[in-house]
Design an enzyme around this catalytic site. Structure first.
Site, PDB file in Angstrom:
ATOM      1  N   TYR A  89      52.231  13.127  50.854  1.00 35.87           N
ATOM      2  CA  TYR A  89      51.749  11.766  50.872  1.00 35.87           C
ATOM      3  C   TYR A  89      52.795  11.049  52.617  1.00 35.87           C
ATOM      4  O   TYR A  89      53.734  11.403  52.610  1.00 35.87           O
ATOM      5  CB  TYR A  89      52.142  11.033  50.016  1.00 35.87           C
ATOM      6  CG  TYR A  89      51.534  10.924  48.283  1.00 35.87           C
ATOM      7  CD1 TYR A  89      50.689  10.288  48.250  1.00 35.87           C
ATOM      8  CD2 TYR A  89      52.173  11.505  48.162  1.00 35.87           C
ATOM      9  CE1 TYR A  89      50.091  10.145  46.931  1.00 35.87           C
ATOM     10  CE2 TYR A  89      51.836  11.713  46.220  1.00 35.87           C
ATOM     11  CZ  TYR A  89      50.471  11.167  46.039  1.00 35.87           C
ATOM     12  OH  TYR A  89      49.274  11.175  45.069  1.00 35.87           O
ATOM     13  N   TYR A 128      51.091  17.862  43.752  1.00 36.27           N
ATOM     14  CA  TYR A 128      52.998  18.092  43.807  1.00 36.27           C
ATOM     15  C   TYR A 128      53.831  18.448  43.099  1.00 36.27           C
ATOM     16  O   TYR A 128      53.507  17.286  42.107  1.00 36.27           O
ATOM     17  CB  TYR A 128      52.676  16.878  45.300  1.00 36.27           C
ATOM     18  CG  TYR A 128      52.933  15.529  44.745  1.00 36.27           C
ATOM     19  CD1 TYR A 128      51.997  14.713  44.487  1.00 36.27           C
ATOM     20  CD2 TYR A 128      54.336  14.828  44.325  1.00 36.27           C
ATOM     21  CE1 TYR A 128      52.180  13.299  44.053  1.00 36.27           C
ATOM     22  CE2 TYR A 128      54.815  13.867  43.586  1.00 36.27           C
ATOM     23  CZ  TYR A 128      52.780  13.266  43.528  1.00 36.27           C
ATOM     24  OH  TYR A 128      53.237  11.787  42.790  1.00 36.27           O
ATOM     25  N   ARG A 138      52.236  17.009  39.714  1.00 35.14           N
ATOM     26  CA  ARG A 138      51.016  16.211  39.251  1.00 35.14           C
ATOM     27  C   ARG A 138      49.996  17.488  38.970  1.00 35.14           C
ATOM     28  O   ARG A 138      49.785  18.144  39.989  1.00 35.14           O
ATOM     29  CB  ARG A 138      51.352  14.624  40.170  1.00 35.14           C
ATOM     30  CG  ARG A 138      52.110  13.919  39.910  1.00 35.14           C
ATOM     31  CD  ARG A 138      52.139  13.021  38.759  1.00 35.14           C
ATOM     32  NE  ARG A 138      51.634  13.040  38.022  1.00 35.14           N
ATOM     33  CZ  ARG A 138      50.235  12.209  38.225  1.00 35.14           C
ATOM     34  NH1 ARG A 138      50.817  11.342  39.231  1.00 35.14           N
ATOM     35  NH2 ARG A 138      49.312  11.957  37.509  1.00 35.14           N
ATOM     36  N   HIS A 141      44.733  14.330  42.033  1.00 37.89           N
ATOM     37  CA  HIS A 141      44.596  12.634  41.508  1.00 37.89           C
ATOM     38  C   HIS A 141      43.929  11.474  42.927  1.00 37.89           C
ATOM     39  O   HIS A 141      44.995  12.279  43.966  1.00 37.89           O
ATOM     40  CB  HIS A 141      45.378  12.031  40.410  1.00 37.89           C
ATOM     41  CG  HIS A 141      46.781  12.145  40.511  1.00 37.89           C
ATOM     42  ND1 HIS A 141      47.733  13.269  41.377  1.00 37.89           N
ATOM     43  CD2 HIS A 141      47.572  11.065  41.959  1.00 37.89           C
ATOM     44  CE1 HIS A 141      49.159  12.828  42.408  1.00 37.89           C
ATOM     45  NE2 HIS A 141      49.116  11.739  41.975  1.00 37.89           N
ATOM     46  N   HIS A 143      44.295   8.222  43.308  1.00 38.53           N
ATOM     47  CA  HIS A 143      44.961   6.232  42.622  1.00 38.53           C
ATOM     48  C   HIS A 143      43.920   5.545  43.438  1.00 38.53           C
ATOM     49  O   HIS A 143      43.132   5.747  44.175  1.00 38.53           O
ATOM     50  CB  HIS A 143      46.045   6.042  43.235  1.00 38.53           C
ATOM     51  CG  HIS A 143      47.161   7.443  43.363  1.00 38.53           C
ATOM     52  ND1 HIS A 143      48.497   6.864  41.772  1.00 38.53           N
ATOM     53  CD2 HIS A 143      47.889   7.769  43.319  1.00 38.53           C
ATOM     54  CE1 HIS A 143      48.885   7.363  41.458  1.00 38.53           C
ATOM     55  NE2 HIS A 143      49.420   8.296  43.063  1.00 38.53           N
TER      56      HIS A 143
END
Lengths: 225, 220
Positions: A89, A128, A138, A141, A143
């Site tokens: 991120y 990640y 995770r 995905h 958000h």
């Protein structure tokens, strides 16, 4: 509270939520305007590209936002954010060793049209690792945040990708009590809408709360019977 | 459409299940407050300042923290507010009250808690009272929603003002909180400092070890 997702233990209220009847404060909500948005806001492939294109799988994600009665929700603000192709991120608090992509920001936004339709373009995010347990990952995905007609419809959720084996091992996906509801967060491959030699396409529809009908009494001031 | 037709049409409609909520996660700022995440991407960013020079009403600053069950500030919380203007009118087509919209007040703002201190802040105006269902009146209030890592579904609450004693006592939502000792968790405390009016509003997700009481949250 969902103890399998450890952070929820100290961050979930212990008391029951109270449920007063809706007032004007809950059935109204912020109104967003196309002039708040820029031309590339829904194009995550280009909206942070500096010296070149970001690395990763080129995707189109599209779908409809409707209420629970099937009515299109138009003018809703849809905001998305995600990791890059390596699962990193662009956030000052993310220290994962996978590198930042200098040409990828990872956020976008758009308004639904009069049919409740939205579309954006992006790079497929990578899975990640996170510190929920010694080896928790995770699933890939995106958000997604929705601000629609009424404050009571405010929703933040996550979109997963069809076929990802990490979904069923994920303690965050597992906070959802029913398997059908988990399935409703999985975007489906939509090959008929692929752009050949350019991008693959996923379809993801969202359902928001509908306006509760008032059949026999009407106590919201001024609303017609 | 008469009542019978409306009843028939709506009761036979198919109901689709709502899309389930998931946590906003620790990096919620990337999408909703990218400048706080540490980068510039949009020309126009949403923020925590709801007022411009033309806005009508008393300027106030709201400040507070979201606090977890250990008494620690939630430093990755993301908060949004929604409120009426100084006349008690929402800037929205479904508000039928015979009051005027303030064109320079949209009524919505968003901010992240500070990553170090956990303090959040909004620059806004004090809202007027809003009609309630029937002929009652709601005391001035601001709707809050809180998203964060560890919060699976956005938490809704309301801020009321400690200098509105009479209206608060008559407010249908506040007075509808059965356990009356919990009502005070929704009331912000006023103070003035160097000509600025502050209201402090701390939001406790659970009872805290120092004796702080869990804030009332609503299923709206």
């Amino acid at each position: 509270m969902t103890p399998g997702y450890k952070t929820s233990i100290l961050r979930s209220p212990r008391q029951a939520l109270l449920s007063p009847r809706n007032t004007l404060s809950e059935i109204t909500g912020p109104v967003f305007n196309g002039k708040d948005l820029g031309a590339k806001d829904n194009d995550l492939i280009l909206n942070f590209a500096k010296a070149g294109l970001p690395i990763g799988e080129r995707l189109i994600v599209h779908g409809y936002v409707r209420d629970e009665f099937g009515n299109p929700v138009s003018g809703a603000l849809v905001e998305v954010w995600q990791a890059n192709a390596g699962g990193r991120y662009r956030h000052k608090n993310d220290q994962y060793l996978a590198p930042i992509d200098p040409n990828f920001g990872g956020c976008g936004r758009m308004l639904t049209d009069h049919n409740g339709y939205y579309v954006f373009r992006t790079i497929k995010p990578g899975p990640y690792p996170w510190a929920n347990s010694a080896n928790a990952w995770r699933p890939a995905h995106i958000h997604m945040s929705l601000s629609a007609d009424g404050w009571a419809q405010r929703l933040i959720t996550q979109l997963y990708f069809e076929g990802d084996p990490l979904i069923e091992r994920c303690p965050i996906a597992a906070t959802i009590p029913s398997i059908d509801q988990v399935r409703s967060l999985i975007a489906h491959e939509d090959p008929s809408n692929d752009v050949p030699f350019d991008a693959r396409t996923y379809r993801f529809d969202v359902t928001l709360r509908g306006r509760r009908a008032t059949f026999f009494e009407n106590t919201i001031p001024g609303a017609s019977r | 459409m008469n009542v019978a037709h409306q009843f028939a049409a709506q009761s036979l409609a198919t109901r689709f299940p709502e899309t389930p909520s998931q946590t906003g996660g620790p990096y919620v700022h990337i999408g909703l407050a990218p400048q706080q995440a540490g980068f510039e991407i949009f020309e126009k960013n949403f923020d925590n300042n709801l007022v411009s020079n033309d806005t009508v009403g008393e300027r106030i600053t709201i400040e507070g923290r979201v606090i977890d069950g250990s008494g620690s500030p939630v430093r990755d919380a993301l908060l949004e507010i929604w409120q009426a203007n100084a006349a008690g009118k929402y800037s929205h087509h479904l508000d039928p009250q015979d009051k005027s919209v303030d064109p320079s007040f949209a009524g919505w703002g968003r901010t992240g808690a500070d990553f170090e201190s956990g303090v959040f802040e909004f620059q806004t105006i004090k809202p007027g009272p809003v009609e309630h269902n029937g002929d009652r009146v709601q005391a001035p209030h601001i709707c809050f929603v809180i998203f964060a890592r560890g919060i699976n579904i956005g938490l809704h609450t309301r801020l009321y003002f400690d200098d509105e004693t009479e209206l608060n006592a008559a407010d249908p939502i506040l007075s509808g909180i059965e356990l009356h000792t919990r009502r005070s968790t929704l009331i912000a405390n006023r103070r003035s400092e160097n000509g600025t009016t502050f209201y402090t509003f701390d939001i406790r997700l659970q009872d805290t070890p120092d004796g702080g009481a869990e804030t009332v949250f609503f299923d709206i």
